[in-house]
Design a protein around this motif. Structure first.
Motif, PDB file in Angstrom:
ATOM      1  N   UNK A 197       0.857  -1.234  -0.545  1.00 32.64           N
ATOM      2  CA  UNK A 197       0.013  -0.520  -0.261  1.00 32.64           C
ATOM      3  C   UNK A 197       1.375   1.690  -0.267  1.00 32.64           C
ATOM      4  N   UNK A 198       1.535   0.878   0.867  1.00 31.53           N
ATOM      5  CA  UNK A 198       2.979   2.173   0.777  1.00 31.53           C
ATOM      6  C   UNK A 198       3.117   2.014  -0.571  1.00 31.53           C
ATOM      7  N   UNK A 199       3.978   1.273  -1.158  1.00 32.05           N
ATOM      8  CA  UNK A 199       4.354   1.439  -2.268  1.00 32.05           C
ATOM      9  C   UNK A 199       3.698   2.383  -3.790  1.00 32.05           C
ATOM     10  N   UNK A 200       2.106   1.499  -3.505  1.00 33.06           N
ATOM     11  CA  UNK A 200       1.324   1.991  -4.303  1.00 33.06           C
ATOM     12  C   UNK A 200       0.912   4.046  -4.276  1.00 33.06           C
ATOM     13  N   UNK A 201       1.094   3.779  -2.621  1.00 39.63           N
ATOM     14  CA  UNK A 201       0.832   5.256  -2.272  1.00 39.63           C
ATOM     15  C   UNK A 201       2.048   6.942  -2.748  1.00 39.63           C
ATOM     16  N   UNK A 202       3.300   6.147  -3.086  1.00 41.60           N
ATOM     17  CA  UNK A 202       3.910   6.355  -3.155  1.00 41.60           C
ATOM     18  C   UNK A 202       4.834   6.165  -4.687  1.00 41.60           C
ATOM     19  N   UNK A 203       4.361   6.364  -6.045  1.00 39.67           N
ATOM     20  CA  UNK A 203       4.438   5.342  -7.098  1.00 39.67           C
ATOM     21  C   UNK A 203       5.514   6.005  -7.456  1.00 39.67           C
ATOM     22  N   UNK A 204       6.019   7.411  -6.754  1.00 42.24           N
ATOM     23  CA  UNK A 204       7.148   7.585  -7.306  1.00 42.24           C
ATOM     24  C   UNK A 204       8.958   7.594  -6.405  1.00 42.24           C
ATOM     25  N   UNK A 205       7.987   6.503  -5.049  1.00 43.05           N
ATOM     26  CA  UNK A 205       9.211   6.420  -4.203  1.00 43.05           C
ATOM     27  C   UNK A 205      10.041   4.935  -4.998  1.00 43.05           C
ATOM     28  N   UNK A 206      11.514   4.755  -4.206  1.00 45.57           N
ATOM     29  CA  UNK A 206      12.245   3.941  -4.232  1.00 45.57           C
ATOM     30  C   UNK A 206      12.425   3.194  -3.686  1.00 45.57           C
ATOM     31  N   UNK A 207      11.994   1.984  -3.844  1.00 40.81           N
ATOM     32  CA  UNK A 207      12.032   1.004  -2.458  1.00 40.81           C
ATOM     33  C   UNK A 207      12.999  -0.154  -2.524  1.00 40.81           C
ATOM     34  N   UNK A 208      13.083   0.224  -1.062  1.00 38.80           N
ATOM     35  CA  UNK A 208      14.332  -0.997  -0.808  1.00 38.80           C
ATOM     36  C   UNK A 208      13.594  -1.647  -0.372  1.00 38.80           C
ATOM     37  N   UNK A 209      12.524  -1.792   0.101  1.00 33.69           N
ATOM     38  CA  UNK A 209      12.041  -2.857   0.638  1.00 33.69           C
ATOM     39  C   UNK A 209      11.582  -4.555   0.357  1.00 33.69           C
ATOM     40  N   UNK A 210      10.917  -4.296  -1.051  1.00 33.01           N
ATOM     41  CA  UNK A 210      10.582  -5.861  -1.046  1.00 33.01           C
ATOM     42  C   UNK A 210      11.746  -6.800  -1.858  1.00 33.01           C
ATOM     43  N   UNK A 211      11.943  -7.654  -1.222  1.00 36.90           N
ATOM     44  CA  UNK A 211      12.504  -9.365  -1.341  1.00 36.90           C
ATOM     45  C   UNK A 211      12.148 -10.249  -2.110  1.00 36.90           C
ATOM     46  N   UNK A 212      11.045  -9.294  -2.920  1.00 39.48           N
ATOM     47  CA  UNK A 212      11.669  -9.918  -4.428  1.00 39.48           C
ATOM     48  C   UNK A 212      13.046 -10.209  -5.516  1.00 39.48           C
ATOM     49  N   UNK A 213      12.653 -11.277  -5.925  1.00 34.42           N
ATOM     50  CA  UNK A 213      14.025 -11.945  -6.872  1.00 34.42           C
ATOM     51  C   UNK A 213      13.370 -10.605  -8.444  1.00 34.42           C
ATOM     52  N   UNK A 214      14.536 -10.573  -9.337  1.00 28.42           N
ATOM     53  CA  UNK A 214      14.742  -9.626 -10.137  1.00 28.42           C
ATOM     54  C   UNK A 214      13.631  -9.826 -11.514  1.00 28.42           C
ATOM     55  N   UNK A 215      13.066  -9.510 -11.796  1.00 28.15           N
ATOM     56  CA  UNK A 215      11.841 -10.137 -12.841  1.00 28.15           C
ATOM     57  C   UNK A 215      12.900 -10.169 -14.298  1.00 28.15           C
ATOM     58  N   UNK A 216      13.585  -9.019 -14.105  1.00 32.53           N
ATOM     59  CA  UNK A 216      14.547  -9.196 -15.696  1.00 32.53           C
ATOM     60  C   UNK A 216      15.593 -10.115 -15.929  1.00 32.53           C
ATOM     61  N   UNK A 217      15.228 -11.648 -14.959  1.00 31.24           N
ATOM     62  CA  UNK A 217      16.172 -12.237 -15.083  1.00 31.24           C
ATOM     63  C   UNK A 217      14.878 -13.704 -14.888  1.00 31.24           C
ATOM     64  N   UNK A 218      14.205 -13.330 -15.216  1.00 35.33           N
ATOM     65  CA  UNK A 218      13.146 -14.771 -15.555  1.00 35.33           C
ATOM     66  C   UNK A 218      12.710 -14.898 -16.771  1.00 35.33           C
TER      67      UNK A 218
END
Lengths: 414, 414
Positions: free
Chosen positions: A6-27
């Motif tokens: 929700x924070x990420x959606x409320x602040x679309x221009x924010x840069x997030x170091x919160x997500x531990x998801x893997x890099x999509x670029x490599x899928x």
């Protein structure tokens, strides 16, 4: 953790170091999906049935313990040095199910408790909580080894009438700290576990993403007493949507094959009521890739490994540059692999601070206290570099450094 | 139930009426897999991103509550007459997860208990047991309606200090009995649930497989008080390996939107620690098919529906033929849909009898007592006609009739 998105959606221009998801670029999902029909033909040949019959078989529920156990056993040996036979592998719906079924099966009575390092991965905290299982953090006295605080905790809990049944940890590139357990520490932890009959739940999502130094064998590869259940996942090496993980049991449970057989039976039974079976479509995808790659994902993870390494380097450089005037303001570790860096701030940083930081400085840093089991870790943050671009890292670290300075100035100017 | 597959493996020439798995002959896995890339392109267009970005998005964890909630909501309306908005749908890892998260969330304290008809589906018995939740069978006095025994159970449990929180049932072509709850019974059950604040967990795996008569609306479609959570699955309409199900919440929980919102939040949180998210690959497969079929699986299930109907007919004819000399020996119901037929024998038939029957007569029938919550159902068997051929049914019923007669002769000749 729903409020994070929700924070990420409320602040679309924010840069997030919160997500531990893997890099999509490599899928490579489109390519990976194509291996399913190939797996179908391979299994048809192996079972001497026609391809259509193999396709029908794949559509069914399948065995509770899984379809690709032999391929996973081969993969654990080749990529992690963990020896395991197919009958000791239980394929699970992601690693979370492996964790859940182990915790619930090992802790059958009210006095059975689980130990974890502090801070620790949120998935184990949540799995224990929803199962009504008490999770105890290891206290970490200054300079005390993990094995020593593990032993102290086991003794203290036993005196309280509790039975420590399992010790959960991520020895390689820990989530959330990014730290690695040395081989000496691993051997010492194994000795304590064997002495007191505590099962080690070794989680290893990041082991393939080493940036430097040589492989330290997993606890499961060093285990000679039958104490370690190795928890595996393909969420980071392939992608999270495959939702395939596993629990790999030791040959004996504390020396007894019968103990392992009894545990395996209980785990399978529990799994059958948690998820019935693991999707054979998803198993065919993972199995097909393992067949193509002759059992090792080393080649497939290499671009991702380099991506994370570059990001780690950029983050370290950005931190040095951003705190160039006063490097004593913050402290940080140098993770030798994985997705996460820990940073210590000169003030406490909780949820409200996080919200203020994103609103005023456009960057999301994860309070380490979210991962604490005891309200500690107040001055620490987890900075994830796995699912951001190098440009975002540079800019995000600059923003965060500005926040740190602005906040110190505000306090100073009070 | 693991011993069932062992029995089948130990007796490869036996005919099994034990498996409730769907007919593999109707799976079209190869074709279905091809819709995933199509779904990828559709979602790219809908979100105004390129196809590669959509593929990367699909590979990620995704939202806890799911990706294809709008398509599922449309499907529930078109195929079941259940009105639901996308935000009230939680996509789950098969129906088992939906059941598990509802039971665990609704029964948060020790006095919270769940009701079920007797006999009932093994999945709910197992889910309750592994969650430490007490499951109470409805007593069924002769000629008593379900609603009446539901009310009696609620009152009796309340007097004992228990709080009945949920009532689990399969109103359409029940597993294990094959029975259907009449529309009058449904309305009466809804009234009791609303009066006492008991949530109905309506499981509906077989609703699309009706052989005759017209649709009786699901409880969720008749519910005007906010009492019903509808549990859906694509394991039978598509195939089990898709491992996609859902929980569809009522607009209000007993009249309060806030109650539903609070429940939805708790369910999502629990799901996030049970399975993190439902595989977006599997959701793309189901979503892609729903897009192709304009929201209804009626066309796709038609061959399977006819297959099951033929099998039901063959089973009924075989029973009539096999007991032609003395039709009073056994009694059976005439299921108007689904996978299962109940038969009452002139003697009790438990696990040992089942083992003897397969060894001596080469046919596996499922003791109904396996599904009982109280040691009842001793003389009943469940005969599944979903995953056998017509020829196997004819031969299997002949064998079973011979077993019944041989056993009566043995007893008589004692």
């Amino acid at each position: 953790m729903a409020f994070l998105s929700e924070i990420a959606m409320d602040n679309p221009s924010a840069i997030s170091f919160a997500s531990g998801a893997p890099a999509e670029a490599c899928f490579e999902l489109e390519r990976w999906l194509k291996v399913i029909p190939r797996f179908q033909h391979d299994i048809a040949a192996a079972r001497n049935i026609d391809a259509m019959a193999a396709g029908r078989m794949l559509g069914q529920y399948g065995r509770t313990s899984g379809l690709i156990n032999d391929l996973i056993a081969e993969n654990l040996l080749k990529d992690y040095g963990v020896e395991c036979t197919p009958d000791r592998v239980i394929v699970t719906n992601g690693c979370q199910e492996a964790l859940l079924m182990c915790l619930q099966t090992l802790c059958a009575s009210e006095d059975d408790v689980v130990l974890a390092r502090n801070p620790t991965y949120i998935g184990v905290t949540g799995a224990a909580a929803l199962s009504g299982i008490r999770l105890y953090p290891l206290e970490s006295n200054a300079d005390e080894s993990v094995a020593s605080s593990f032993r102290r905790a086991v003794l203290a809990l036993t005196l309280q009438g509790k039975r420590p049944r399992a010790f959960y940890l991520i020895p390689d590139f820990d989530n959330p700290t990014g730290d690695v357990l040395s081989v000496l520490d691993r051997r010492a932890v194994l000795a304590v576990a064997a002495e007191y009959g505590v099962v080690i739940l070794e989680d290893n999502p990041y082991g393939m993403f080493r940036f430097e130094g040589s492989l330290i064998p997993p606890l499961a590869a060093l285990d000679s007493s039958g104490t370690v259940i190795f928890l595996g996942t393909y969420s980071k090496t392939l992608c999270p949507a495959v939702r395939v993980g596993c629990a790999a049991l030791p040959e004996t449970l504390f020396g007894a094959v019968s103990g392992r057989l009894a545990l395996a039976k209980k785990l399978r039974e529990r799994k059958s009521f948690l998820s019935v079976t693991t999707s054979q479509i998803n198993q065919a995808l993972v199995g097909g890739i393992l067949l193509e790659e002759a059992g090792s994902l080393a080649r497939i993870v290499e671009p991702a490994r380099r991506f994370y390494q570059t990001n780690r380097d950029v983050m370290l450089q950005s931190i040095l540059a951003a705190f160039d005037d006063d490097r004593s303001l913050v402290k940080w570790n140098v993770p030798s692999g994985g997705f996460f860096l820990s940073m210590e701030l000169p003030f406490s940083f909780g949820k409200d601070d996080m919200m203020e930081c994103v609103a005023t400085h456009g960057v999301i840093a994860m309070p380490m206290s979210f991962f604490a089991l005891d309200g500690s870790q107040q001055n620490l943050v987890r900075l994830s570099f796995s699912n951001v671009t190098p440009e975002e890292i540079t800019s995000g670290v600059e923003r965060f450094a500005r926040y740190v300075r602005d906040r110190l100035n505000t306090v100073a100017g009070f």
